[in-house]
Design a protein around this motif. Structure first.
Motif, PDB file in Angstrom:
ATOM      1  N   ASP A   1       1.041  -0.962  -0.180  1.00  0.00           N
ATOM      2  CA  ASP A   1       0.288  -0.480   0.060  1.00  0.00           C
ATOM      3  C   ASP A   1       1.158   1.285  -0.061  1.00  0.00           C
ATOM      4  OD1 ASP A   1      -2.627  -1.357   0.304  1.00  0.00           O
ATOM      5  OD2 ASP A   1      -2.491  -1.836   2.661  1.00  0.00           O
ATOM      6  N   SER A   2       1.785   1.090  -0.059  1.00  0.00           N
ATOM      7  CA  SER A   2       3.296   2.199   0.567  1.00  0.00           C
ATOM      8  C   SER A   2       3.196   2.791  -1.226  1.00  0.00           C
ATOM      9  CB  SER A   2       4.662   1.774   1.198  1.00  0.00           C
ATOM     10  OG  SER A   2       5.166   0.844   0.839  1.00  0.00           O
ATOM     11  N   SER A   3       3.203   4.396  -1.462  1.00  0.00           N
ATOM     12  CA  SER A   3       4.422   4.711  -2.872  1.00  0.00           C
ATOM     13  C   SER A   3       5.591   5.226  -2.113  1.00  0.00           C
ATOM     14  CB  SER A   3       3.099   5.182  -3.189  1.00  0.00           C
ATOM     15  OG  SER A   3       2.661   6.782  -2.559  1.00  0.00           O
ATOM     16  N   ALA A   4       5.824   6.003  -3.122  1.00  0.00           N
ATOM     17  CA  ALA A   4       7.588   6.737  -3.017  1.00  0.00           C
ATOM     18  C   ALA A   4       7.946   6.995  -3.702  1.00  0.00           C
ATOM     19  CB  ALA A   4       8.388   5.776  -2.463  1.00  0.00           C
ATOM     20  N   TYR A   5       8.660   8.192  -3.810  1.00  0.00           N
ATOM     21  CA  TYR A   5       9.307   8.943  -5.140  1.00  0.00           C
ATOM     22  C   TYR A   5      11.068   9.313  -4.748  1.00  0.00           C
ATOM     23  CZ  TYR A   5       9.460  13.028  -2.058  1.00  0.00           C
ATOM     24  OH  TYR A   5       9.925  13.914  -1.042  1.00  0.00           O
ATOM     25  N   LEU A   6      11.346   9.411  -5.970  1.00  0.00           N
ATOM     26  CA  LEU A   6      12.820   9.051  -6.416  1.00  0.00           C
ATOM     27  C   LEU A   6      13.619  10.011  -5.344  1.00  0.00           C
ATOM     28  CD1 LEU A   6      14.926   8.200  -7.969  1.00  0.00           C
ATOM     29  CD2 LEU A   6      14.985   9.945  -8.688  1.00  0.00           C
ATOM     30  N   ARG A   7      13.706  11.008  -5.226  1.00  0.00           N
ATOM     31  CA  ARG A   7      14.398  11.761  -4.270  1.00  0.00           C
ATOM     32  C   ARG A   7      13.474  11.240  -2.025  1.00  0.00           C
ATOM     33  NH1 ARG A   7      17.387  15.402  -6.139  1.00  0.00           N
ATOM     34  NH2 ARG A   7      16.490  16.432  -8.185  1.00  0.00           N
ATOM     35  N   GLY A   8      12.963  10.729  -2.537  1.00  0.00           N
ATOM     36  CA  GLY A   8      12.073  10.206  -1.027  1.00  0.00           C
ATOM     37  C   GLY A   8      12.903   8.686  -1.133  1.00  0.00           C
TER      38      GLY A   8
ATOM     39  N   ASP B   1      19.889   5.987   1.551  1.00  0.00           N
ATOM     40  CA  ASP B   1      20.962   7.142   1.861  1.00  0.00           C
ATOM     41  C   ASP B   1      22.012   6.643   0.493  1.00  0.00           C
ATOM     42  OD1 ASP B   1      23.114   9.087   3.194  1.00  0.00           O
ATOM     43  OD2 ASP B   1      24.233   7.221   4.249  1.00  0.00           O
ATOM     44  N   GLU B   2      21.170   6.243  -0.683  1.00  0.00           N
ATOM     45  CA  GLU B   2      21.762   6.428  -1.796  1.00  0.00           C
ATOM     46  C   GLU B   2      21.795   7.738  -2.753  1.00  0.00           C
ATOM     47  OE1 GLU B   2      23.014   3.635  -2.693  1.00  0.00           O
ATOM     48  OE2 GLU B   2      22.749   1.937  -1.358  1.00  0.00           O
ATOM     49  N   SER B   3      22.475   7.778  -3.269  1.00  0.00           N
ATOM     50  CA  SER B   3      22.466   8.793  -4.889  1.00  0.00           C
ATOM     51  C   SER B   3      21.314   8.450  -5.438  1.00  0.00           C
ATOM     52  CB  SER B   3      23.737   8.458  -5.381  1.00  0.00           C
ATOM     53  OG  SER B   3      23.785   7.156  -6.896  1.00  0.00           O
ATOM     54  N   THR B   4      20.695   9.295  -6.324  1.00  0.00           N
ATOM     55  CA  THR B   4      19.832   9.461  -6.437  1.00  0.00           C
ATOM     56  C   THR B   4      20.089   8.790  -8.172  1.00  0.00           C
ATOM     57  OG1 THR B   4      19.940  11.127  -7.846  1.00  0.00           O
ATOM     58  CG2 THR B   4      17.998  11.712  -6.420  1.00  0.00           C
TER      59      THR B   4
ATOM     60  N   VAL C   1      19.448   4.705  -7.128  1.00  0.00           N
ATOM     61  CA  VAL C   1      17.905   4.626  -7.244  1.00  0.00           C
ATOM     62  C   VAL C   1      16.797   4.680  -8.581  1.00  0.00           C
ATOM     63  CG1 VAL C   1      15.519   5.281  -6.108  1.00  0.00           C
ATOM     64  CG2 VAL C   1      17.708   5.652  -4.606  1.00  0.00           C
ATOM     65  N   ARG C   2      17.515   5.637  -9.174  1.00  0.00           N
ATOM     66  CA  ARG C   2      16.669   5.500 -10.377  1.00  0.00           C
ATOM     67  C   ARG C   2      16.611   4.240 -11.585  1.00  0.00           C
ATOM     68  NH1 ARG C   2      18.600   9.974 -12.118  1.00  0.00           N
ATOM     69  NH2 ARG C   2      17.310  11.937 -11.535  1.00  0.00           N
ATOM     70  N   VAL C   3      18.448   3.803 -11.467  1.00  0.00           N
ATOM     71  CA  VAL C   3      18.440   3.064 -12.366  1.00  0.00           C
ATOM     72  C   VAL C   3      17.779   1.626 -12.193  1.00  0.00           C
ATOM     73  CG1 VAL C   3      19.749   1.472 -13.026  1.00  0.00           C
ATOM     74  CG2 VAL C   3      20.541   3.224 -13.317  1.00  0.00           C
TER      75      VAL C   3
ATOM     76  N   TYR D   1       6.029   6.060  -7.565  1.00  0.00           N
ATOM     77  CA  TYR D   1       6.365   5.256  -7.393  1.00  0.00           C
ATOM     78  C   TYR D   1       5.073   3.720  -6.438  1.00  0.00           C
ATOM     79  CZ  TYR D   1       9.730   6.448 -10.571  1.00  0.00           C
ATOM     80  OH  TYR D   1      10.575   7.030 -11.693  1.00  0.00           O
ATOM     81  N   LYS D   2       4.836   2.476  -7.243  1.00  0.00           N
ATOM     82  CA  LYS D   2       3.567   2.050  -5.970  1.00  0.00           C
ATOM     83  C   LYS D   2       3.403   0.757  -6.860  1.00  0.00           C
ATOM     84  CE  LYS D   2      -0.688   1.872  -3.292  1.00  0.00           C
ATOM     85  NZ  LYS D   2      -1.415   1.938  -3.079  1.00  0.00           N
ATOM     86  N   VAL D   3       4.380  -0.910  -5.922  1.00  0.00           N
ATOM     87  CA  VAL D   3       4.151  -1.801  -6.474  1.00  0.00           C
ATOM     88  C   VAL D   3       2.899  -2.538  -7.382  1.00  0.00           C
ATOM     89  CG1 VAL D   3       3.587  -3.406  -4.215  1.00  0.00           C
ATOM     90  CG2 VAL D   3       4.423  -4.031  -5.900  1.00  0.00           C
TER      91      VAL D   3
END
Length: 175
Positions: free
Chosen positions: A23-30, A36-39, A42-44, A66-68
């Motif tokens: 049910d969770s969602s998230a965006y790239l920078r978050g 604690d990774e580079s954007t 995570v983007r790749v 993004y959401k599963v």
């Protein structure tokens, strides 16, 4: 063990983050801050997951959220793998089945957010739960999964509020 099979730490973190709590969602920078990774790293991985159909992204303002994809053919199996990674299946087996009249069990805290943590927060709702026996079962489960387990127990008749986010792992959602 999953870190042996999945070499990319970012990929593993994303897999666990999305499949533990669908049910969770998230965006790239978050996500980059959370892990604690580079954007870029995570983007790749987000792009790989999206291309494979594991997750779906949609635009909200200037962000892609993004959401599963729960309709992904292997969603259930991947979620079970995520649960096994944290030993949630062992918690259910050791605690719920042998404890008594359990109505519902929720996973809360960082793990419900999909974050790797050494502490598993569990809320149990049930009647006549034997706290001494629960303590023994939790100790056994902790040895099995190698993580600390914190429990909260409520009677169904009590007035209580379960911490958000929460993930129902056993029983009925009405509690």
């Amino acid at each position: 063990m999953l870190d042996t099979l999945i070499q990319s730490k970012t990929r593993l973190k994303l897999l666990l983050r999305f499949f533990l709590n669908p049910d969770s969602s998230a965006y790239l920078r978050g996500l980059a801050q959370e892990f604690d990774e580079s954007t870029n790293s995570v983007r790749v991985e987000l792009n790989r997951f999206e291309e494979a159909g594991l997750i779906a992204g949609h635009k909200e303002g200037n962000k892609i959220v993004y959401k599963v994809n729960t309709k992904f053919p292997m969603f259930g199996e991947l979620q079970k793998i995520a649960f096994k990674h944290f030993g949630i299946d062992q918690i259910i087996e050791q605690v719920v089945q042998k404890l008594g009249d359990v109505n519902a069990v929720y996973l809360t805290g960082d793990l419900a957010r999909g974050l790797d943590t050494s502490i598993v927060d569990v809320t149990i709702i049930g009647k006549n739960i034997d706290s001494t026996y629960l303590t023994k079962l939790v100790a056994k489960a902790e040895d099995l999964i190698g993580r600390k387990i914190r429990t909260l127990v409520y009677q169904p008749s009590e007035v209580f509020e379960i911490e958000q986010p929460r993930l129902l792992i056993f029983g009925d959602e009405k509690y």
